[in-house]
Structure formats: structure tokens, C-alpha cells
Scaffold this motif. Structure first.
Motif, PDB file in Angstrom:
ATOM      1  N   ASP A   1       6.592  43.124 -12.180  1.00 23.15           N
ATOM      2  CA  ASP A   1       7.411  43.928 -11.279  1.00 23.15           C
ATOM      3  C   ASP A   1       6.762  44.058  -9.913  1.00 23.15           C
ATOM      4  O   ASP A   1       7.415  44.107  -8.883  1.00 23.15           O
ATOM      5  CB  ASP A   1       7.492  45.332 -11.908  1.00 23.15           C
ATOM      6  N   HIS A   2       5.448  44.150  -9.911  1.00 21.75           N
ATOM      7  CA  HIS A   2       4.740  44.523  -8.691  1.00 21.75           C
ATOM      8  C   HIS A   2       3.308  43.986  -8.790  1.00 21.75           C
ATOM      9  O   HIS A   2       2.533  44.462  -9.614  1.00 21.75           O
ATOM     10  CB  HIS A   2       4.736  46.059  -8.572  1.00 21.75           C
ATOM     11  N   ALA A   3       3.020  42.971  -7.946  1.00 21.92           N
ATOM     12  CA  ALA A   3       1.686  42.348  -7.932  1.00 21.92           C
ATOM     13  C   ALA A   3       1.368  41.648  -9.249  1.00 21.92           C
ATOM     14  O   ALA A   3       0.200  41.463  -9.595  1.00 21.92           O
ATOM     15  CB  ALA A   3       0.592  43.361  -7.574  1.00 21.92           C
TER      16      ALA A   3
ATOM     17  N   THR B   1       5.077  48.138   3.214  1.00 23.25           N
ATOM     18  CA  THR B   1       3.618  48.190   3.385  1.00 23.25           C
ATOM     19  C   THR B   1       3.062  49.071   2.281  1.00 23.25           C
ATOM     20  O   THR B   1       3.251  50.294   2.303  1.00 23.25           O
ATOM     21  CB  THR B   1       3.265  48.753   4.775  1.00 23.25           C
ATOM     22  N   GLU B   2       2.443  48.456   1.299  1.00 27.08           N
ATOM     23  CA  GLU B   2       2.022  49.212   0.113  1.00 27.08           C
ATOM     24  C   GLU B   2       0.935  48.473  -0.655  1.00 27.08           C
ATOM     25  O   GLU B   2       0.819  47.256  -0.591  1.00 27.08           O
ATOM     26  CB  GLU B   2       3.224  49.442  -0.816  1.00 27.08           C
ATOM     27  N   ALA B   3       0.166  49.260  -1.431  1.00 32.02           N
ATOM     28  CA  ALA B   3      -0.889  48.687  -2.274  1.00 32.02           C
ATOM     29  C   ALA B   3      -0.268  47.780  -3.342  1.00 32.02           C
ATOM     30  O   ALA B   3       0.774  48.101  -3.918  1.00 32.02           O
ATOM     31  CB  ALA B   3      -1.677  49.807  -2.948  1.00 32.02           C
ATOM     32  N   HIS B   4      -0.916  46.629  -3.597  1.00 33.95           N
ATOM     33  CA  HIS B   4      -0.467  45.655  -4.592  1.00 33.95           C
ATOM     34  C   HIS B   4      -1.642  45.279  -5.488  1.00 33.95           C
ATOM     35  O   HIS B   4      -2.280  44.243  -5.292  1.00 33.95           O
ATOM     36  CB  HIS B   4       0.062  44.395  -3.898  1.00 33.95           C
ATOM     37  N   ASN B   5      -1.910  46.152  -6.476  1.00 37.59           N
ATOM     38  CA  ASN B   5      -3.075  45.947  -7.354  1.00 37.59           C
ATOM     39  C   ASN B   5      -4.320  45.775  -6.465  1.00 37.59           C
ATOM     40  O   ASN B   5      -4.282  46.118  -5.281  1.00 37.59           O
ATOM     41  CB  ASN B   5      -2.823  44.747  -8.295  1.00 37.59           C
TER      42      ASN B   5
ATOM     43  N   MET C   1       4.424  36.738 -10.730  1.00 36.16           N
ATOM     44  CA  MET C   1       5.314  36.130  -9.730  1.00 36.16           C
ATOM     45  C   MET C   1       4.787  36.334  -8.309  1.00 36.16           C
ATOM     46  O   MET C   1       4.598  35.370  -7.564  1.00 36.16           O
ATOM     47  CB  MET C   1       6.728  36.719  -9.852  1.00 36.16           C
ATOM     48  N   GLU C   2       4.548  37.581  -7.927  1.00 35.61           N
ATOM     49  CA  GLU C   2       4.113  37.835  -6.551  1.00 35.61           C
ATOM     50  C   GLU C   2       2.748  37.198  -6.274  1.00 35.61           C
ATOM     51  O   GLU C   2       2.504  36.672  -5.186  1.00 35.61           O
ATOM     52  CB  GLU C   2       4.047  39.344  -6.283  1.00 35.61           C
ATOM     53  N   THR C   3       1.855  37.250  -7.264  1.00 33.32           N
ATOM     54  CA  THR C   3       0.526  36.656  -7.070  1.00 33.32           C
ATOM     55  C   THR C   3       0.645  35.148  -6.878  1.00 33.32           C
ATOM     56  O   THR C   3       0.003  34.567  -5.994  1.00 33.32           O
ATOM     57  CB  THR C   3      -0.379  36.998  -8.271  1.00 33.32           C
TER      58      THR C   3
ATOM     59  N   ALA D   1       0.636  43.817   2.978  1.00 35.81           N
ATOM     60  CA  ALA D   1       1.854  43.204   3.531  1.00 35.81           C
ATOM     61  C   ALA D   1       2.522  42.242   2.561  1.00 35.81           C
ATOM     62  O   ALA D   1       3.442  41.514   2.945  1.00 35.81           O
ATOM     63  CB  ALA D   1       1.528  42.468   4.829  1.00 35.81           C
ATOM     64  N   CYS D   2       2.102  42.245   1.321  1.00 36.65           N
ATOM     65  CA  CYS D   2       2.624  41.288   0.327  1.00 36.65           C
ATOM     66  C   CYS D   2       4.142  41.089   0.424  1.00 36.65           C
ATOM     67  O   CYS D   2       4.625  39.963   0.556  1.00 36.65           O
ATOM     68  CB  CYS D   2       2.248  41.769  -1.078  1.00 36.65           C
ATOM     69  N   ASP D   3       4.895  42.180   0.376  1.00 37.62           N
ATOM     70  CA  ASP D   3       6.360  42.056   0.379  1.00 37.62           C
ATOM     71  C   ASP D   3       6.880  41.494   1.696  1.00 37.62           C
ATOM     72  O   ASP D   3       7.831  40.704   1.726  1.00 37.62           O
ATOM     73  CB  ASP D   3       7.020  43.415   0.108  1.00 37.62           C
ATOM     74  N   SER D   4       6.250  41.911   2.808  1.00 37.95           N
ATOM     75  CA  SER D   4       6.693  41.436   4.123  1.00 37.95           C
ATOM     76  C   SER D   4       6.368  39.954   4.300  1.00 37.95           C
ATOM     77  O   SER D   4       7.171  39.189   4.843  1.00 37.95           O
ATOM     78  CB  SER D   4       6.024  42.248   5.239  1.00 37.95           C
ATOM     79  N   ILE D   5       5.194  39.541   3.826  1.00 42.37           N
ATOM     80  CA  ILE D   5       4.805  38.122   3.933  1.00 42.37           C
ATOM     81  C   ILE D   5       5.789  37.255   3.146  1.00 42.37           C
ATOM     82  O   ILE D   5       6.289  36.247   3.643  1.00 42.37           O
ATOM     83  CB  ILE D   5       3.365  37.925   3.400  1.00 42.37           C
ATOM     84  N   GLN D   6       6.070  37.672   1.909  1.00 40.34           N
ATOM     85  CA  GLN D   6       6.976  36.866   1.075  1.00 40.34           C
ATOM     86  C   GLN D   6       8.358  36.770   1.694  1.00 40.34           C
ATOM     87  O   GLN D   6       8.936  35.690   1.817  1.00 40.34           O
ATOM     88  CB  GLN D   6       7.110  37.491  -0.312  1.00 40.34           C
ATOM     89  N   VAL D   7       8.898  37.914   2.109  1.00 39.55           N
ATOM     90  CA  VAL D   7      10.291  37.913   2.568  1.00 39.55           C
ATOM     91  C   VAL D   7      10.410  37.165   3.897  1.00 39.55           C
ATOM     92  O   VAL D   7      11.411  36.492   4.152  1.00 39.55           O
ATOM     93  CB  VAL D   7      10.847  39.366   2.630  1.00 39.55           C
TER      94      VAL D   7
END
Ligand SMILES: [Zn+2]
Length: 265
Positions: free
Chosen positions: A168-170, A41-45, A173-175, A51-57
Motif C-alpha cells: 500500500d505504501h513504500a 510529501t510524506e515518510a515512506h518507510n 510496488m513503490e520501491t 517525495a516518493c509519490d511526487s516523483i512517481q506521478v
């Protein structure tokens, strides 16, 4: 809390998603492998949800389990762990840190539950770079009879086959993956910062052959690391498909392989 996976409310519960399964299903199914998605649970830009990481995983785990189930493997996706290691972001509001030693305790409790219930294979699907499970698994392994395998979803298919600059972060790829999975949770890309990261001044750290955890505020102004401007839902769909196909093959092979036959003779 319900599953974050997009799923029709009038559809049948999916037996490979524990959060949806009733005892009616679980009591009659002999599960070979459990998969535990672990996020953060962390800021992503400025443009992606906390929840970006939790949603993806979670989506990666459920789709991989579905594909494995279709191939005959009995895989169950456990509820997603939403808290990751955020020791470099303690000063960023609502980045919620769970220390590695706490993660080790949580994981051991889950593994012991599975062991008592006869599920002897667990895949820990990690979706956050700050979660470092190798040392935890080395310590846990001799104490339990559950074969626990670690897989970081972002390392099983080379992202450069799909993305110009994965980030690496937001980043791109993640976007892209969130644009594919949950477009309603992605703010307009015009809201996003550039995700520019300041490199270390010390050469060995900059080149990556010496390592220290990054202090996030010193590294980036918008909390992103990686330029999201070339992200598209199509790229996200391509990569998501490639990753889940690969993970599902692993799940099927793992389900079929008896623990005592893990090594070639
Ligand atoms: Zn992330």
C-alpha cells in the motif's frame, strides 16, 4: 525548482513538459489536453524519499505525455503539486498536509486559468491514496467548462500482474518503481522496515466495507504498509511501462474526442 524527471541537461526542452517550455514553444502550440500530476510529501518507510509519490506521478505524467505526443496528441504536463492530504500523519515530522478543501481551491484556480486560455481538457493524475478528488470534481464540474478527468495511476494496470505483493505504501510496488526511476534516492533494502500493518480490531473496518481514515502511527511502526523486500528495478520498469502505455492511449483518445461527442449516440 526544476523538474524531477531525469533528463539530459544538454537535451532540447520537451514541449510536453511545461516547466521546460518557453513562450516560443507555447505560443505556437495548440495543446489539446493538460495533465496535472498531484503527489504528496510524506515518510515512506526507512528507505524511500519523502517525495516518493511526487516523483512517481511526475515521471508517469511526463512519459505518458511523451508517448501521446509521439502519437500526434498535443498534451502538456503541468508542474507537479507536491502536497497531499496527510490528516492521518499530522504527528509525523515533515509529513506536510494540505486539506481537501485547500486542494479544491487550488484545483479550481488551475482549471479556471486553463479555461480562460482555451484548454478545455484536463487529466488529474493522482499519485497518493489520501488525495480524494472525486467529491471535489463533482462539486467543480457544473461551475467550469473544462472536462476534468481523474486517474489514479496505480489503478489503471493491475499491479498483481507484476508484483508478488504490491503493498500500500513504500511496499514492493513503490520501491520497485523508485529503483527503476531514481535508484540513487533509494536506501539499501537492508535499511527498510518490514512495512507490517496492524489491522483494525473492528471486523467491518478490517474487511474494508466500513471505512475510517487510518491513524498512521497506530497502523505501522516504520511508516510503511507493505513488505518491500522483493522489490526490483526490473519489476518497476515493467509496471511503469505498462502504466504509461495505458495512460498515453487514454490521452490520445481524449485529445481526439470533441467534448460534445463524449457520449455514444
Ligand atoms: Zn507512496
Amino acid at each position: 525548482m526544476g523538474s524531477m524527471q531525469k533528463h539530459e541537461t544538454n537535451a532540447e526542452p520537451r514541449p510536453w513538459v511545461l516547466a521546460e517550455a518557453a513562450w516560443h514553444t507555447v505560443s505556437r502550440t495548440s495543446y489539446d489536453v493538460a495533465i496535472l500530476p498531484w503527489g504528496a510529501t510524506e515518510a515512506h518507510n526507512y528507505h524511500l524519499p519523502y517525495a516518493c509519490d511526487s516523483i512517481q506521478v511526475e515521471h508517469m505524467a511526463i512519459e505518458s505525455a511523451r508517448l501521446a505526443w509521439e502519437a500526434g496528441a498535443r498534451v502538456v504536463t503541468l508542474p507537479t503539486m507536491p502536497f497531499g492530504v496527510q490528516t492521518g500523519q499530522l504527528d509525523i515530522p515533515l509529513c506536510l498536509n494540505v486539506n481537501p478543501s485547500t486542494q479544491a481551491a487550488l484545483l479550481e484556480d488551475i482549471v479556471r486559468s486553463l479555461s480562460n486560455q482555451g484548454i478545455r481538457k484536463l487529466v488529474l493524475l493522482n499519485g497518493h491514496g489520501g488525495n480524494d478528488f472525486k467529491a471535489i470534481l463533482r462539486e467543480l464540474q457544473p461551475r467550469v467548462d473544462v472536462l476534468t478527468c481523474l486517474l489514479n495511476w496505480y489503478t489503471c494496470v493491475d499491479p498483481r500482474t507484476v508484483f508478488d505483493e504490491p503493498g500500500d505504501h513504500a511496499g514492493e510496488m513503490e520501491t520497485s518503481i523508485l529503483l527503476h526511476l531514481v535508484p540513487h534516492l533509494v536506501r539499501p533494502l537492508s535499511d527498510a522496515g518490514p512495512g507490517a500493518a496492524r489491522p483494525f480490531r473492528v471486523r467491518a473496518l478490517r474487511e474494508g466495507w466500513a471505512w475510517t481514515p487510518r491513524v498512521w502511527r497506530a497502523t505501522t511502526d516504520d511508516t510503511g504498509v507493505g513488505d518491500p523486500s522483493r522489490a526490483t528495478a526490473d519489476k518497476g520498469a515493467n509496471y511503469f511501462g505498462a502504466v504509461t502505455a495505458r495512460i498515453s492511449q487514454f490521452l490520445v483518445e481524449l485529445a481526439r474526442t470533441p467534448q460534445e461527442e463524449l457520449y455514444e449516440r
